[in-house]
Design a protein around this motif. Structure first.
Motif, short mmCIF file in Angstrom:
data_model
loop_
_atom_site.label_atom_id
_atom_site.label_comp_id
_atom_site.label_asym_id
_atom_site.label_seq_id
_atom_site.Cartn_x
_atom_site.Cartn_y
_atom_site.Cartn_z
N ASP A 1 -13.37 10.53 29.45
CA ASP A 1 -12.88 10.31 30.95
C ASP A 1 -11.45 10.04 31.03
N LYS A 2 -10.90 9.38 30.04
CA LYS A 2 -9.49 8.97 29.63
C LYS A 2 -8.87 9.48 28.32
N VAL A 3 -7.99 10.29 28.22
CA VAL A 3 -7.41 10.61 26.82
C VAL A 3 -5.89 10.11 27.04
N PHE A 4 -5.61 9.42 25.93
CA PHE A 4 -4.13 8.87 25.81
C PHE A 4 -3.51 9.40 24.42
N MET A 5 -2.17 9.20 24.34
CA MET A 5 -1.74 9.46 23.00
C MET A 5 -0.69 8.35 22.71
N MET A 6 -0.63 7.89 21.63
CA MET A 6 0.18 6.92 21.31
C MET A 6 1.72 7.67 21.36
N GLU A 7 2.76 7.01 21.44
CA GLU A 7 4.31 7.27 21.57
C GLU A 7 4.56 8.36 20.51
N ASN A 8 4.53 8.15 19.35
CA ASN A 8 4.92 9.08 18.43
C ASN A 8 3.87 9.94 17.64
N THR A 9 3.12 10.49 18.47
CA THR A 9 1.96 11.47 18.09
C THR A 9 2.34 12.97 18.67
N TRP A 10 1.43 13.84 18.24
CA TRP A 10 1.42 15.04 18.67
C TRP A 10 -0.13 15.58 18.95
N TYR A 11 -0.21 16.54 19.58
CA TYR A 11 -1.55 17.14 20.36
C TYR A 11 -1.31 18.66 20.60
N SER A 12 -1.57 19.56 19.69
CA SER A 12 -1.61 21.16 20.19
C SER A 12 -2.61 21.61 19.37
N ARG A 40 9.33 13.55 15.70
CA ARG A 40 7.99 12.92 16.23
C ARG A 40 6.81 13.49 15.38
N VAL A 41 6.77 14.67 15.10
CA VAL A 41 5.57 15.15 14.11
C VAL A 41 5.84 14.53 12.82
N GLN A 42 6.99 14.33 12.35
CA GLN A 42 7.20 13.69 11.10
C GLN A 42 6.96 12.37 10.96
N LEU A 43 7.08 11.52 12.12
CA LEU A 43 6.85 10.22 12.21
C LEU A 43 5.16 9.88 12.53
N SER A 44 4.47 10.85 13.21
CA SER A 44 2.97 10.93 13.21
C SER A 44 2.53 10.87 11.87
N ARG A 45 3.02 11.53 10.88
CA ARG A 45 2.48 11.68 9.49
C ARG A 45 3.22 10.81 8.64
N HIS A 46 3.99 9.88 9.13
CA HIS A 46 4.51 8.87 8.15
C HIS A 46 3.61 7.98 7.31
N PRO A 47 3.73 8.11 5.80
CA PRO A 47 2.62 7.39 5.22
C PRO A 47 2.21 6.22 5.18
N ASP A 48 2.98 5.26 5.86
CA ASP A 48 2.70 3.86 5.98
C ASP A 48 2.04 3.76 7.71
N ARG A 49 1.86 4.93 8.20
CA ARG A 49 1.25 4.77 9.45
C ARG A 49 -0.12 4.16 9.73
N PRO A 50 -0.53 3.58 10.46
CA PRO A 50 -1.95 3.19 10.39
C PRO A 50 -2.99 4.32 10.75
N TYR A 51 -4.03 3.98 10.10
CA TYR A 51 -5.04 5.03 10.36
C TYR A 51 -6.31 4.52 11.24
N THR A 52 -7.26 5.14 11.28
CA THR A 52 -8.31 4.63 12.18
C THR A 52 -8.90 3.48 11.62
N LEU A 53 -9.30 3.30 10.64
CA LEU A 53 -9.82 1.91 10.12
C LEU A 53 -9.16 0.82 10.09
N ASP A 54 -7.65 0.97 9.91
CA ASP A 54 -6.50 0.04 10.12
C ASP A 54 -6.74 -0.55 11.50
N TYR A 55 -6.80 0.26 12.38
CA TYR A 55 -6.67 -0.36 13.94
C TYR A 55 -8.21 -1.02 14.32
#
Length: 314
Positions: A209-220, A57-72
């Protein structure tokens, strides 16, 4: 670039492309074989992506093709206006923000931005903000509060920049001030981890107020590599570190540290930006509507209660 666990799927997809090409260039009927192979690929994808380890999951969160903030942001809005500078030192390129409209709502978007090419990565400092980045974020939050507009933060950072100059300019103070000020904001605040959520660098824009995570991300509190280097004096134990840290979206939800998980397309967010952005937009609009029905005092009290109860037990 393919990750290790993506290679078997890629091989089958390559075989499928060859088969389709054969069907087009000759009179051979391979429709049954194509259908069978498509089913096999789908089955393998489901098996692979529903049973990923924490390190994968950590590897997927860093995928070079993964969308970044401005993409979204550019996918969700058509009128985004980026705002610059902290009015003290400079404009930190690792932290971006500005107003944009989604649905009928004008929203203040703030988030960390990484780069794709080597030049962009250097300019964006690999998504690691300096103190002026956090001060810019706070300035934009206060602007949103002034005009009574909801705030959405998109978090994707390997951590705040740990350089000497960042410490000299008050990195710790800048993040600490954001934690305090975000708690007291009178407008709705929605925080979404879209990639990496590491340590105070992530937390500096993640009090909401609300904190969400996308499915293939990590938070630590720390990355698996850094954890491994501290405990084992080597990066070789990063997989064990990832397991011990329990840093995935499922782990965070189980420990009541986030409010929900945003599903990604099969294979990860990078496989379908349009679909992922649509899901993100849906969640943001739904939460803004729910939070807008509360008074500012209610939201602030709920926010304080939410973060005060974390890690506490009776």
């Amino acid at each position: 670039m393919l990750l290790d666990f993506e290679k078997p799927i890629s091989e089958l997809e390559s075989k499928l492309a060859d088969m389709k090409e054969l069907a087009q260039s000759s009179d051979v009927n391979v429709s049954d074989a194509v259908t069978q192979l498509e089913k096999k690929i789908l089955k393998l994808k489901k098996e692979t992506f529903t049973n990923l380890t924490r390190w994968q999951r950590v590897q997927l969160s860093r995928h070079p093709d993964r969308p970044y903030t401005l993409d979204y942001i550019y996918e969700m809005t058509s009128d985004f206006i980026e705002l610059h500078g902290d009015r003290t030192v400079k404009d930190d390129k690792a932290m971006v923000g500005g107003f944009g409209t989604i649905g009928s709502e004008t929203v203040m978007f703030i988030g960390q931005q990484k780069g794709r090419s080597t030049k962009q990565r250097q300019m964006r400092n690999f998504g690691m903000a300096n103190p002026e980045g956090y001060r810019k974020a706070l300035r934009l939050m206060k602007m949103a509060e002034k005009f009574n507009k909801p705030i959405v933060t998109l978090i994707d950072t390997p951590g705040a920049f740990p350089g000497l100059e960042a410490e000299e300019r008050g990195q710790g103070e800048a993040i600490a001030r954001n934690l305090k000020e975000m708690t007291m904001l009178k407008v709705p605040v929605i925080c979404i981890i879209i990639g990496e959520g590491a340590s105070g660098g992530a937390l500096g824009i993640a009090i909401g107020d609300k904190v969400f995570m996308m499915e293939n991300t990590w938070y630590s509190v720390i990355s698996p590599e850094s954890c491994s280097s501290i405990l084992w004096r080597s990066w070789d134990y990063k997989e064990q570190a990832a397991e011990a840290l329990k840093l995935t979206a499922d782990d965070m939800l189980k420990n009541k540290l986030i409010d929900g998980i945003i599903k990604e397309p099969l294979g990860g967010a990078h496989t379908d930006l349009n679909k992922t952005s649509s899901e993100l937009k849906k969640v943001i609009l739904k939460e803004i509507k729910a939070l807008s029905s509360k008074s500012p005092e209610e939201r602030i009290n709920d926010r304080i209660e939410k973060f005060s109860s974390m890690g506490a037990y009776k």
